[in-house]
Design an enzyme around this catalytic site. Structure first.
Site, PDB file in Angstrom:
ATOM      1  N   ASN A  60       0.834  -1.199   0.000  1.00 59.77           N
ATOM      2  CA  ASN A  60       0.000   0.000   0.000  1.00 59.77           C
ATOM      3  C   ASN A  60       0.864   1.241   0.000  1.00 59.77           C
ATOM      4  OD1 ASN A  60      -0.265   1.849   2.548  1.00 59.77           O
ATOM      5  ND2 ASN A  60       0.156  -0.208   3.336  1.00 59.77           N
ATOM      6  N   CYS A  85       6.481   5.663   8.775  1.00 59.44           N
ATOM      7  CA  CYS A  85       5.708   5.380   7.562  1.00 59.44           C
ATOM      8  C   CYS A  85       6.584   5.536   6.330  1.00 59.44           C
ATOM      9  CB  CYS A  85       4.501   6.279   7.426  1.00 59.44           C
ATOM     10  SG  CYS A  85       3.551   5.833   5.954  1.00 59.44           S
TER      11      CYS A  85
END
Lengths: 305, 272
Positions: free
Chosen positions: A70, A131
């Site tokens: 993702n 992230c």
């Protein structure tokens, strides 16, 4: 009566070790049709920033063997909208709430920590320093032990809430990062975030994701996650939260066995929205059948000899 | 909306790369269903990790013992489903998403249903609804597009309905049946011919077709609803993988989720 509760640092007791991984559970409310939020150890929200973020262009996801990539790009509604529109529902559900947050600068992390600290109904904070999908999404903090420590030190000064630091696996030595944030005052570490990966399309000769690279998650990463959790748990004195490809009760138990005090379920929430509640029940059944009355007797009981 | 184990009851090959699969459903499934909604279906058994994600499929047709999906083989997941044994248990989630705005379609309204390729699956659910609710067939104009005549599905059934008043037009890329060219050529012509009595357009098909259709609808000032397709991991609004650009929102909120805000959208709200 089996005691499933676990202590994450001094201030945070969970009724069971099953948490949700940030970014896979929305803001919690979305899962109310499938389970009771207060039956979970904790709900961890989608990562919040000071201002709303639109995230990346699509395509944002692609399936890969036993997993997915993702590159959502930290899309979120921003802290203000979370506090006014989402937190009340979590409070009403009597959920244990962990807010995941990130910034582009230390100042932003500090400001967010201060805002969140003033709210009631938030039980802990999870700092996203890892992230992989946005250039300024905290990754620079997550790959260098000194940077990670200075960020945690700064956030620590702004909040008395229990602090969880979420670690990136995309580093040479995750143990050194974990030890650095422990020394800086983090109450727990959670690991692993996604592994940076890529998929390409042979016909178009283009990357599948608009962002080119993405974060790999799902059962494919479980052995790596288990290894890292095992290594970190042996080298820090704070609780470790295990994350990475957990899709069953047995997966969760494996992480507890190698030393995780709690676990987070991520990608498998997409496949089965009731999976976290099923795992919590499954752990209880396992302990009952194994005649273990306190989960703490099972955690870290891996036999190495 | 249900999470349920579902049995493969029947599997019928329609063309070399399309098939119909009949699946069992819980008792109240049909009562909740709105035409245009979809299910997320596993393509492997419950404890299989590969393929991991469920796949979204439009619900084509309700049946007394469940419902039918109409599926085109496009990749690994659909290929596995194509060879599924009768009696296999799948894990299902649905009905999901927002269907066509059936409650705003008056029975005296002209309705134009436009289906491209496997998009017919979703349009059949709407046509079934119109038949069930006794919409006059003379008001319904069904326009089908396919690459070639052998890929036109359910055509005999539609032809029978023309005897009861349904208008049916066909376009194929190779001209093997009906108009040679695009389905939107037919739409454009028909809108021009009936400029004084604009229909409501409801459509499902490939994105380029929907984009062209949306433009035609705006030009003709027709209300138009498009059912979009997207890869998605969850199907219920949490993975944020299936976003598409929304015309009406600001740059801070440029997206809508195909699964949760759609899959059926008012064409005027989309930036296609």
């Amino acid at each position: 009566m089996i005691d499933l509760s676990v202590l994450l640092g001094s201030g945070l007791r969970l009724k069971n070790p099953v948490m949700t991984a940030s970014g896979t559970f929305g803001y919690g409310r979305e899962y109310e049709p499938y389970l009771e939020l207060n039956k979970l150890g904790a709900v961890v929200t989608k990562g919040l920033s000071l201002l709303p973020k639109p995230g990346n262009e699509p395509p944002r996801i692609v399936e890969t063997p036993c997993g997915m990539l993702n590159a959502i790009g930290l899309e979120n509604i921003g802290v203000e909208a979370f506090l006014s529109d989402e937190l009340p529902a979590l409070k009403a559900a009597q959920a244990t709430v962990v807010v995941n947050f990130f910034g582009e600068t230390i100042d932003e992390y500090e400001e967010l920590a201060e805002i969140l600290d003033q709210e009631t109904g938030i039980d802990a904070l999870e700092i996203n320093i890892s992230c992989p999908n946005v250039k300024a999404g905290g990754l620079q903090f997550g790959t260098d032990p000194r940077m990670a420590a200075s960020l945690v030190t700064a956030v620590r000064r702004r909040t008395s809430l229990p602090l969880i630091t979420k670690l990136s696996p995309n580093v040479t030595d995750i143990i050194s990062i974990a030890m650095a944030v422990e020394a800086a005052g983090s109450d727990c570490v959670s690991l692993i975030n996604t592994l940076t990966g890529m998929a390409v399309d042979l016909q178009s000769r283009k990357p599948v994701l608009a962002n080119i690279t993405g974060g790999l998650s799902g059962p494919a990463i479980k052995p790596i996650a288990l290894r890292m959790v095992h290594q970190v748990a042996r080298n820090v004195n704070i609780p470790v939260i295990g994350i990475g490809g957990i899709s069953s009760t047995n997966d969760a138990l494996e992480f507890l066995l190698v030393g995780a005090t709690a676990i987070q379920v991520g990608t498998c929430n997409f496949v089965n929205p009731a999976i976290t509640a099923e795992i919590a029940a499954g752990i209880e059944t396992f302990l009952h059948e194994s005649s273990i009355s306190h989960i703490s007797d099972f955690i870290g009981s891996l036999q190495l000899a | 909306m249900f999470l349920f184990p579902s049995t493969v009851l029947q599997l019928t090959e329609l063309t070399p790369d399309t098939f119909r699969i009949r699946l069992s459903s819980p008792e109240n499934f049909a009562r909740q269903f709105i035409p245009g909604q979809f299910v997320m279906a596993s393509v492997a058994g419950p404890s299989h990790l590969d393929p991991l994600l469920k796949r979204p499929f439009s619900i084509c047709r309700l049946r007394p013992d469940g419902f039918e999906l109409l599926i085109k083989v496009v990749g690994r997941g659909t290929e596995i489903l194509q060879h599924m044994a009768i009696g296999t248990l799948l894990s299902l989630h649905g009905p999901l998403g927002n269907g066509y705005p059936v409650n705003v379609i008056g029975k005296d309204r002209k309705i134009m249903l436009v289906a491209g390729g496997i998009g017919i699956a979703s349009i059949i659910s709407l046509l079934d609804y119109c038949l069930e609710a006794a919409y006059p067939l003379k008001n319904i104009n069904l326009i089908l597009g396919a690459r070639t005549s052998s890929e036109l599905l359910y055509i005999d059934e539609f032809r029978q309905l023309t005897e009861k008043g349904l208008t049916l037009s066909i376009a194929t890329d190779d001209g093997s049946r009906g108009h040679r060219g695009l389905v939107t050529d037919l739409v454009s012509r028909q809108l021009q011919n009936n400029a004084e009595n604009n229909p409501i357009i409801l459509s499902c098909g490939p994105l380029p077709m929907l984009t062209a259709l949306g433009k035609l609808a705006v030009e003709a000032s027709c209300p138009c609803y498009l059912s979009l397709e997207s890869r998605m991991a969850c199907g219920f609004g949490v993975c944020l993988g299936c976003v598409t650009r929304n015309k009406t929102k600001d740059e801070k909120h440029p997206w809508v989720k195909v699964c949760h805000d759609g899959p059926v959208f008012d064409a005027a709200t989309l930036q296609l």
